[in-house]
Design an enzyme around this catalytic site. Structure first.
Site, PDB file in Angstrom:
ATOM      1  N   TYR A 642      29.494 110.471  90.953  1.00  0.00           N
ATOM      2  CA  TYR A 642      30.032 109.554  92.018  1.00  0.00           C
ATOM      3  C   TYR A 642      30.877 110.383  92.820  1.00  0.00           C
ATOM      4  CZ  TYR A 642      33.400 109.959  88.370  1.00  0.00           C
ATOM      5  OH  TYR A 642      34.314 110.075  87.720  1.00  0.00           O
ATOM      6  N   ASP A 755      26.045  98.817  81.042  1.00  0.00           N
ATOM      7  CA  ASP A 755      25.907 100.511  81.142  1.00  0.00           C
ATOM      8  C   ASP A 755      26.929 100.847  79.781  1.00  0.00           C
ATOM      9  OD1 ASP A 755      25.116 102.595  81.917  1.00  0.00           O
ATOM     10  OD2 ASP A 755      26.675 103.063  83.504  1.00  0.00           O
TER      11      ASP A 755
END
Length: 953
Positions: A642, A755
């Site tokens: 990211y 997650d």
């Protein structure tokens, strides 16, 4: 004939002398040009001039280059092997140039006159060349903060004059080399006073041959490695030692009984190992200031009476050491005492700190013991007293029965020197003398300070004053020094940011920067004694940075364009009018933004509208840029697909972690908004708190509380330097389970994380678990109590097979992922490793008729070496129920919490206390159902799957 020969010989020698001098000087010239060819941003050396004629960074003796100092020059590239041509070089310092890469050339060994070799904070990689042993004159060897790998070359043992050896914070591995008759080793460095070898990957035992009575070592730093075995008794013969750091290894066995022969030791760190036997007797070590023996497995012992005789003691850290009995009242009357941490022990009886306790005493932490009462005299103590999880705190709401927010930081910041602060340009800073300038910035890391009270400003005034006094005495061009951002990091180093401001101008020239960098890299500057050994990491100097140079180029282009159009008065007027209109428009927009901070959130760009926030703050890009020193590499603490995570400091002194998405990997607006909204309204001690966010200037940033000890994955792998024992792993499992149970059962509406994995479970300063990363989380709205039909997203290895196959997401999907994390906790293996899926490996290996279910071969060696793993079988049973194929057969997270609490009761742990391989047979999951999610290595999945059952066959 003989007379003619006698006349010619002196003339011939004189001729040869004039011939040789230019040739050797020419080698220096060629060597420097070769260096310039390989490295960008070297000073503007004149190709036709003599290097000894005021070349920047060069110093000469008798027309030969003897010193090359180019610290903090923003040099980029590789070090040329032709450096060896500078044959008379005595000092080479290229420190603080993080863009110098590649290997250290073996030709460095040809510089046999070298005395100082400093390459701190570069990016050298590969092995340290064996030719380093040729540098027989070397006194200082500082290669710390690079990426060197491989073993320490044994040839270092030939450096008989070496005084300072610093190889810390690299990737060096293997055993510590000692001589064996044929090869040299570190034991031969009898003149060395400093062995700084921490934060590497050294393994094996600390050799007993390493130490002898003829050594003069004062600093022995071996912390945060993978060393095993006993501490050798020969250590007791090195009587000059002042600082010992063996913490964060896997050392075992009893501490040698002759340790108290080391009467000069000031700081002793033995924490976070697996030491056993009796607690070491430190009687007679009257110079001890800082003692940390926490988190070991010593035999049960009553509080040692000799501790109260250590007159210099400032800090006593004995967390989780099996200490029992009453704490003696005379401990607290030690004059210099600042901190006492004895949590997670078996102390009992009455706490009495007396009436003559030290006026420096700032913290008494006795949480999670068996203390039943304390005297009224202790009630007058108005500093931090923590007695939570003791019998005396049952059903009480006193302040000492609560855990205060931990604060291992100082709010100290240098104040203006009786002048009015000034507003400076964005790329400048205001000095303590209220002048705008470009300061030289960096961080001082103190490796073993003798104090623990970070709130005492006199300490920092002392070091600020000593820096200024040093600069003046060495005639450095320094106007003033500023200090800020002080905190203890996870390795117990004291970090402080410094800014050095130039004198008489707004910026340093290259010579000034080099001189300041050199006195810090070469340890010429000596801090006050209380701060102990240190090292410095510099930030790229602004006026030498690429960004600054590029901005100047852009500025020059703007001047040229302005000159070209400046002659047209009409066009100039139009431009001025347009600029005025634009300026008015921007003022109106800024006013609107202040009233509506999310006005620029585009509801038509897939973001779903303005986020509904509860307590989170909207930061501007410029604010976060300021809090992170302009997103400097020095503040970078992590990275991923990211983007990067930066450490920042708010004006209040609070540390924050800023997750900055890179352009190509930004989330969709909806996912970004989801994470903000979810985090802003969930508040639990086992969930990472959201401080705020930034959606400004095309940036997506999330601002979290700073969680100092990294992810569970890093701690299991050993990267963090901690060794998690069985009890700590139970506490971590419980904390993460409680965080998830809160999301499922108490959040409104309930939230499915989606997650859960070991990288998304962070550990705070007490190793308490905090669940993080809500980017894929899904709230359960009305009418969705059973499940949510949604696109499959998550991380392979942790993903619920039922969710994968049906696209029906439930809370039990998180339970499955948590079960995988539980198996990671006992094996320290990745969910998918070399094609083996951890769930299948454990299922195949389990034999419930045998001790520890026959799992010894796949347990993490760190816990398999422990004498007792009580409760492991029940923990495994729970994990296997969590990873059942059908969600209906898995327990709810609330039930998981209760069962882990029961396991902790079995092993004698209070579940409400704050914390602190070989192959096996397995089912090859690469065969059979190709639609199964665990055929590939761990990766985050976000995509569509067929829904027809036949499509998966």
């Amino acid at each position: 004939m003989g007379g003619r020969t006698g006349t010619l010989l002196p003339l011939l020698l004189l001729f040869m002398q004039y011939l040789v001098i230019p040739l050797t000087a020419n080698d220096d010239f060629n060597g420097l040009l070769s260096l310039q060819d390989e490295l960008k941003n070297t000073p503007n050396w004149k190709a036709s001039a003599d290097p000894c004629d005021n070349w920047e960074g060069i110093r000469c003796t008798n027309s030969r280059v003897t010193s090359l100092i180019l610290t903090s020059m923003n040099l980029m590239g590789k070090l040329s092997s032709e450096i060896s041509q500078l044959s008379e070089l005595q000092t080479l310092d290229l420190s603080y140039n993080k863009n110098i890469t590649g290997q250290l050339p073996s030709s460095i060994g040809n510089l046999t006159n070298l005395i100082n070799l400093n390459l701190i904070g570069c990016s050298f990689s590969g092995s340290i060349p064996d030719t380093i042993g040729n540098l027989q004159q070397l006194i200082t060897l500082s290669l710390n903060n690079n990426s060197f790998s491989g073993r320490i070359p044994t040839s270092i043992g030939r450096l008989s004059n070496l005084y300072w050896l610093d190889l810390a914070e690299n990737q060096l591995d293997g055993p510590l080399p000692v001589s064996d008759g044929n090869t040299p080793g570190l034991d031969m460095l009898v003149k060395a006073k400093h062995f700084h070898l921490e934060k590497n990957k050294f393994s094996g035992k600390i050799p007993s041959e390493l130490f002898s009575s003829n050594m003069v070592l004062i600093h022995l730093l071996l912390s945060s490695n993978f060393l095993t075995g006993n501490i050798p008794e020969t250590l007791g013969s090195v009587t000059h030692l002042e600082v010992i750091r063996f913490d964060r290894n896997s050392l075992s066995g009893p501490v040698p009984s002759n340790l108290n022969d080391l009467v000069n030791v000031n700081e002793l760190y033995l924490s976070n190992n697996m030491l056993t036997g009796p607690i070491p007797d430190l009687t007679g070590m009257n110079n001890l200031h800082y003692v940390d023996m926490s988190n070991n497995s010593f035999d049960e012992f009553d509080f040692p009476p000799w501790i109260s005789s250590l007159e210099s003691l400032t800090t006593l850290m004995m967390e989780n050491t099996h200490c029992q009995g009453e704490v003696p009242v005379n401990l607290f009357s030690l004059t210099n005492l600042q901190t006492v941490v004895l949590r997670n022990n078996r102390l009992n009886g009455t706490l009495d700190i007396g009436t003559t306790y030290s006026n420096q005493l700032q913290l008494i932490d006795l949480q999670n013991n068996s203390i039943e009462s304390f005297t009224t005299r202790a009630k007058g103590y108005d500093k931090k007293l923590i007695l939570v999880e003791n019998p005396l705190c049952e059903n009480k709401v006193e302040s000492y029965c609560m855990v205060p927010q931990s604060k291992n930081t100082s709010t100290f910041s240098t104040l203006p020197n009786n002048c009015e602060p000034v507003n400076c340009n964005l790329d400048q800073d205001s000095s303590p003398n209220c002048k705008c300038a470009y300061p030289y910035k960096g961080t001082l890391f103190f490796r073993a300070p003798s104090f623990s009270d970070l709130g005492n400003p006199s300490y920092y005034i002392d070091i600020q004053g000593s820096l200024m006094k040093f600069a003046q005495s060495h005639k450095l061009p320094v106007d003033s020094v500023s200090i800020s951002n002080l905190f203890k990091d996870s390795s117990e180093n004291l970090e402080m940011s410094i800014q050095v401001f130039p004198s008489g101008q707004d910026r340093f020239n290259r010579t000034g920067i080099s001189n300041i960098g050199f006195v810090l890299s070469n340890q010429t500057f000596k801090p006050p004694d209380k701060f102990g050994p240190f090292y410095f990491k510099a930030m790229p100097y602004g006026p030498f940075s690429e960004e600054y140079i590029e901005s100047k180029k852009q500025s020059s282009i703007g001047v040229i364009i302005g000159a070209a159009i400046g002659g047209t008065v009409l066009l100039l007027l139009l431009l001025l009018a347009g600029f005025y209109a634009f300026h008015q428009k921007r003022r109106a927009e800024r006013a609107s933004d202040q009233l509506h901070p999310f006005a620029r959130w585009d509801p038509n760009n897939g973001s779903g509208g303005v986020p509904q926030l509860k307590g989170a703050r909207c930061f501007s890009f410029e604010e976060l840029k300021k809090y992170t020193n302009k997103f400097s590499e020095e503040n970078s603490i992590g990275s991923g697909g990211y983007g990067k995570v930066y450490l920042g400091t708010l004006p209040t002194g609070q540390l924050i972690a800023i997750k900055r998405a890179q352009k190509e990997s930004m989330q969709g607006g909806l996912e970004f908004k989801t994470e903000i909204e979810l985090l802003s309204r969930v508040h639990h001690k086992n969930l990472v708190s959201l401080v705020g966010f930034c959606f400004d200037q095309g940036e997506q940033m999330l601002v979290y509380e700073y969680v100092p000890n990294g992810s569970l994955k890093d701690n299991l792998s050993g990267k963090s330097g901690f060794r998690l024992d069985w009890m700590r792993r139970l506490k971590i499992a419980l904390g993460a389970a409680r965080g998830l149970a809160y999301l499922h059962e108490l959040a409104n509406p309930p939230i499915i994380h989606r997650d859960i994995k070991s990288t998304n479970i962070l550990l705070d300063e007490h190793l308490n678990a905090k669940v993080s990363d809500f980017g894929l989380s899904k709230p359960m709205g009305e009418g969705e109590k059973g499940h949510v039909s949604t696109q499959v997203k998550g991380t392979m290895g942790y993903m619920d097979p039922e969710y994968y196959m049906t696209q029906q997401l439930t809370e039990k999907s998180d339970v499955y992922s948590f079960g995988v994390v539980m198996l990671e906790l006992i094996t320290a293996r990745m969910p998918i490793e070399r094609g083996k899926y951890i769930v299948r490996v454990v299922q195949t290996a389990i034999d419930r008729t045998k001790d520890l279910y026959n799992l010894q071969e796949i347990l993490d060696p760190t816990i398999s070496l422990q004498t007792s793993l009580k409760g492991l079988e029940k923990f495994v049973d729970l994990a296997m129920r969590c990873v059942e194929e059908l969600g209906g057969n898995r327990p709810a997270m609330g039930d998981v919490v209760k069962e882990i609490e029961n396991v902790m009761h079995m092993v004698g742990l209070n579940p409400n206390a704050e914390s602190a391989s070989t192959s096996a047979s397995y089912e090859d999951v690469s065969k059979g159902n190709s639609g199964h999610p665990y055929n590939n290595e761990d990766f985050k999945y976000s995509g569509s799957f067929p829904t027809s059952k036949t499509d998966h066959q």
